[in-house]
Design a protein around this motif. Structure first.
Motif: not given
Lengths: 626, 380
Positions: B216-229
């Motif tokens: 069905m799929g694959f999920i992962y996450h990557i750390p983000i240092k800084q951002g503006l969402i």
């Protein structure tokens, strides 16, 4: 590269079957879901609303299966073979070839596509019963000058593809091409409208614009455009490969109108002298209307000669009836002989198979048609790839298989149309006129109707029928399916295929209903064409570029191999019932209204979008230039 | 002729920006002037969930977005980031997002990546405070399934997910012509969340995408240092003075942190299953010329990767090629994402290098990002 074969997995027969079964099943389901609506609708309408039994039912049932399997292979062939092939050539052209070669290529593709999927037969069918006396120019164009008609449509499409590609290369907006084209068209049409000789060709011209773009041409040309745009397109051009189909629908109209003007001004048409009886009959539209309830003149003459009453007649005896001495005595007798009313149909034998239709012959002609539509273009593409661009194509095995699928699929699809959709469409299309007029139903020799009264009620049933027919036939069109998938892919799902197809189908439904209303009430086509196009210019002006592209392109793809025969059969059936000689104009109406419907939906979605974007672009531009 | 040498850097960052399509040209231009080395542009769509008005349900809107990814030297990263934010006007509610991730390692050949000096004296400061402690969730699902996953993420309180198209590669390519029976088309959902929301949104996306079932799929996450969402994800039927995102932001500012978000989302009666996650993986992303991807993928699979996801985009920066008409020709790229355990990194990178030298690709580059947590069906 080298070790692809060593790394290849070997699958057992069982595993292969496990892989292929869901693959085939999914595709079958997909096509079934696109075709079921039109087929059930036609059958139920005939059986329940008109209450006429289905003729050739066995043949139709078999044909439906063939259509679905054919569509399955054809669509897979498009996705696997034809479209990637076109897209690859599109990406290579601007990188490897000069402007002249690109433009020559574009022209040949346009011309070739027209000859590969000739629409002339369709147009001749629409005008098969026209009267050369009344409409000499139209008659000549369809018969004596039919080759000129094909060539001018071909040249029109060729020029259209040239402009379409130039537009990509120089990043022109589609809008600036649409405005002058529509204005030229409007002038040519309005001028022709007020001329007795030219007036009849308006319908022919607009319809030829609608029918030129077939199920092979559209996906191929779309893919080609997308390929070119992938390479030269700028991020905010918004065109992304669309627009050629639009131009390929507009230019042929100009070409055919020009051909008509040319013959008009050079006087190259003749008014034929035919037996007066014919011309009298057609000079008034009413007199064409056959009263099927009546006994014909020949039957009367027979009766005088032989004293034989026609077989399907009712005898009504009037006078003073008396019963005496085991005899019926009528004094002052009056005998009324009339035709039997509907209901006699129940006693008739309903055939299950058309004895004149041979499967082998049809399959053969379908195969030839499929080969003609696909192979020359593919061969031309391949030659260009090999000798002009001097490139190899990646995944060649997949593409060859895809082209094979497309050929096989198209053959089955066309065979299925002949077996199922054509007879089904012709009988329902012919019979629908029974709702407001008395007709002889397809495959029967008795009269039926008017089922819903001669007046507005019955006519409304016919118009509503036309709407649902247009709607459900459009959903089954393969070219629209391909366009929908392409739009979804290009916008990364921002514009969903389902929404586009529903909107277009709704538009086509409205258009065909208007076209049928035009026939029933004998409204001149100009009145129905010019106002929507003027409205279109306005809406196009205020719409976003990408919606303009999708909307105008969807107009070109709506009239394909499923819609056209159904609409023509209905047009001719209704035309016959109301005494109109030609079935032109309905397809043109089916082209204009989907543009409107897609643009309007675009505006609805677009407006809501702008509400959420607070950062205005104009502001941004200023900060850039500063 | 000497073979071009590979270079390795670890002082680079990846700036990702989700911007409206109409803005991407100018953002690209300004970011490159501000000192971005190289980048890529991929088309995508956003999602705005709409509530019904009265009884009328309204379909969600999917506005077109572009995903811009820039490789930037750590010295210029702040300047480029500020340039992107102010050019795309990301401070406005609903305008988009931009965020910075640390690149572990960057490999490139020849002079594919040039150290650029900032030649723009653009120094507008951003008014909005940046958020730290963010995570980028990437979820690869079958084509057509992304909308459910997006909806689940939005319902759990995430700001607008962005979806792009991709193609799965791996076993399929070993099947010969039979490969046509397997649809390679995927959708990739990107969503940036705070650390505190990560678990609940991750779980919601797994459930919605049925990622605990095979294929069905694959999920992962990557750390983000800084951002503006600043992506709008919700449009209410009624008119409010502020959007949902603006309200959440106001609470963030009042509280001074985003810890409160964790509390609010976990009150949802969410049955968190005992999942076994994959941990400490590495995402290697190779940006190679379009058409060469197959060779790269075959090679990395031999080196031990189980598969790859490819999406298509255009290169930003790099050598300009012009057509006969004097117009720039797009430099089309395949962006190949490979997720592997740490111990396979060196062999996979070696295989990528090998292919690059074999095909004489002049400007291929690849980089690695840490993947703390991932999930997929692992077999029963």
């Amino acid at each position: 590269m080298a070790d692809t074969s060593t790394a290849k997995l070997k699958l057992s027969l069982n595993e292969t079957a496990k892989l292929l079964m869901p693959y085939g099943y999914d595709r079958f389901k997909e096509q079934l879901s696109s075709v079921w609506l039109i087929i059930t609708y036609l059958i139920l309408f005939q059986l329940i609303v008109l209450r006429i039994p289905l003729v050739d039912s066995l043949m139709i049932g078999m044909g439906i299966g063939v259509v679905i399997i054919g569509l399955m292979f054809f669509m897979e062939g498009l996705i696997l073979g034809l479209m990637p092939f076109g897209e690859t050539i599109g990406t290579l052209l601007p990188q490897k070839a000069g402007l002249t070669i690109i433009l020559i290529f574009a022209f040949v593709v346009g011309m070739g596509a027209t000859f590969a999927e000739p629409a002339i037969a369709t147009l001749q069918l629409a005008g098969k019963s026209i009267d050369p006396n009344q409409t000499p120019l139209l008659y000549d164009l369809l018969n004596q000058y039919s080759w000129q008609l094909v060539v001018s449509v071909g040249v029109g499409v060729g020029i259209a593809v040239i402009f379409g590609v130039l537009r990509f290369l120089y990043d022109w907006s589609l809008k600036i091409l649409i405005y002058p084209l529509v204005i030229i068209l409007a002038i040519l049409t309005v001028f022709a409208h007020f001329n007795d000789i030219l007036h009849p060709i308006i319908g022919l011209a607009w319809d030829s614009g609608a029918v030129t773009t077939g199920p092979v041409t559209v996906p191929l040309v779309l893919a080609l455009g997308i390929g070119v745009c992938r390479i030269v397109g700028t991020a905010n051009s918004g065109s992304a490969g669309f627009g050629i189909v639009t131009l390929a629908s507009l230019f042929p109209i100009i070409a055919v109108l020009s051909l008509g003007y040319f013959h008009y001004f050079t006087g190259n048409y003749e008014i034929k002298s035919l037996p007066t009886e014919h011309s009298v009959a057609s000079s008034t539209t009413i007199s064409q209307k056959k009263n099927l309830h009546g006994i014909s003149k020949t039957e009367y003459e027979d009766f005088i000669k032989t004293g034989k009453v026609p077989e399907d007649a009712n005898l009504i005896y009037e006078g003073n009836k008396e019963f005496s001495d085991g005899k019926i005595i009528i004094t002052n007798p009056k005998l009324l002989i009339t035709k039997k009313e509907a209901g006699g149909i129940l006693g008739e034998h309903v055939r299950f198979w058309n004895p004149e239709l041979s499967i082998v012959e049809n399959a053969l002609s379908a195969l030839i048609g499929a080969i003609r539509a696909i192979l020359p273009l593919v061969l031309f593409f391949w030659l260009v790839l090999k000798f002009v661009l001097k490139e190899k194509i990646s995944h060649a095995d997949e593409i060859v298989l895809g082209i094979g699928f497309a050929l096989f699929g198209m053959m089955l699809f066309m065979l299925g149309i002949n077996l199922a959709l054509d007879p089904l469409g012709s009988q329902v299309g012919t019979n629908v006129a029974a709702s407001f007029s008395s007709i002889e139903p397809y495959g029967f020799k008795t009269a039926v109707g008017p089922l819903f009264g001669e007046g507005f009620g019955g006519e409304l049933v016919a118009i509503l029928f036309a709407f649902v027919l247009g709607y459900s036939a459009t959903l089954a069109e393969p070219a629209l399916n391909a366009l929908g998938s392409t739009v979804e892919k290009i916008t990364v799902g921002a514009f969903k295929k389902g929404l586009l197809m529903q909107t277009v189908a709704f538009g086509v439904g409205i258009g065909i209903a208007l076209g049928i209303a035009k026939m029933i009430y004998n409204i001149p086509l100009t009145y129905l064409l010019i106002p929507p196009y003027i409205l279109l210019i306005f809406i196009t002006f205020i719409s976003k570029e990408d919606f303009v592209n999708f909307a105008w392109d969807s107009a070109g793809v709506t009239t394909g191999p499923i819609t056209v025969p159904l609409v023509l059969a209905m047009g001719l059936g209704i035309g016959g019932a109301v005494g109109i000689l030609e079935g032109f104009g309905v397809l043109a109406m089916a082209s204009v209204s989907p543009i409107l419907s897609v643009l309007i939906v675009g505006l609805l979605v677009g407006n809501q979008k702008s509400k959420t974007i607070e950062a205005p672009s104009a502001h941004l531009e200023k900060s850039v230039s500063a | 002729m000497t073979a071009p040498q590979f270079q390795n850097r670890n002082n680079y960052s990846l700036i990702t920006a989700f911007v409206y399509k109409e803005h991407s040209n100018i953002v690209v231009k300004k970011a490159m002037e501000a000192g971005a080395s190289i980048g890529s542009l991929t088309q995508a769509r956003g999602t705005i969930k709409r509530t019904k008005i009265g009884f009328f349900p309204r379909p969600n809107i999917s506005p077109s977005r572009d995903i811009l990814q820039f490789i930037v030297n750590n010295e210029s990263v702040e300047k480029v980031f500020k340039t992107i934010v102010s050019t795309a006007q990301l401070e406005y509610s609903g305008a988009g997002a931009a965020f910075i991730a640390d690149i572990d390692n960057l490999w490139f050949i020849g002079d594919a990546i040039v150290e650029k000096q900032t030649n723009s004296n653009f120094s507008k400061d951003i008014n909005t405070e940046l958020t730290s402690e963010l995570e980028l969730i990437s979820c690869i699902s079958q084509r057509g399934k992304a909308d459910d996953i997006v909806e689940a993420a939005i319902s759990q309180g995430s700001s607008g997910p962005v979806v792009t198209y991709g193609y799965g590669r791996g076993v399929r390519d070993k099947l010969g012509l039979l490969r046509i029976a397997i649809n390679p088309e995927k959708e990739i959902v990107f969503v940036v969340v705070t650390k505190y929301e990560l678990d609940s949104i991750f779980e919601a996306m797994i459930t919605a995408g049925k990622l605990d079932r095979p294929a069905m799929g694959f999920i992962y996450h990557i750390p983000i240092k800084q951002g503006l969402i600043n992506i709008t994800s919700f449009e209410s039927g009624q008119y409010w003075a502020a959007t949902r995102e603006q309200m959440i932001k106001a609470i963030d500012e009042l509280k001074g942190n985003q810890l409160w978000r964790q509390a609010s989302t976990s009150t949802n009666a969410f049955h968190i299953r005992n999942r076994s996650f994959l941990e400490n993986l590495v995402n290697i992303r190779a940006i190679v010329r379009r058409g060469l991807g197959d060779q790269y993928i075959l090679s990395v699979m031999e080196a031990g990767a189980s598969g790859a996801t490819v999406s298509f985009g255009n290169l930003i920066g790099g050598e300009k090629v012009t057509s006969i008409l004097g117009k720039n020709i797009a430099d089309e790229r395949e962006i190949i994402d490979i997720i592997i355990p740490e111990n396979k990194v060196s062999s996979v990178v070696e295989s990528l290098k090998k292919v690059t030298i074999e095909v004489e690709s002049k400007n291929a580059f690849f980089y690695s990002l840490p993947v703390p947590k991932a999930f997929t069906y692992l077999g029963s």
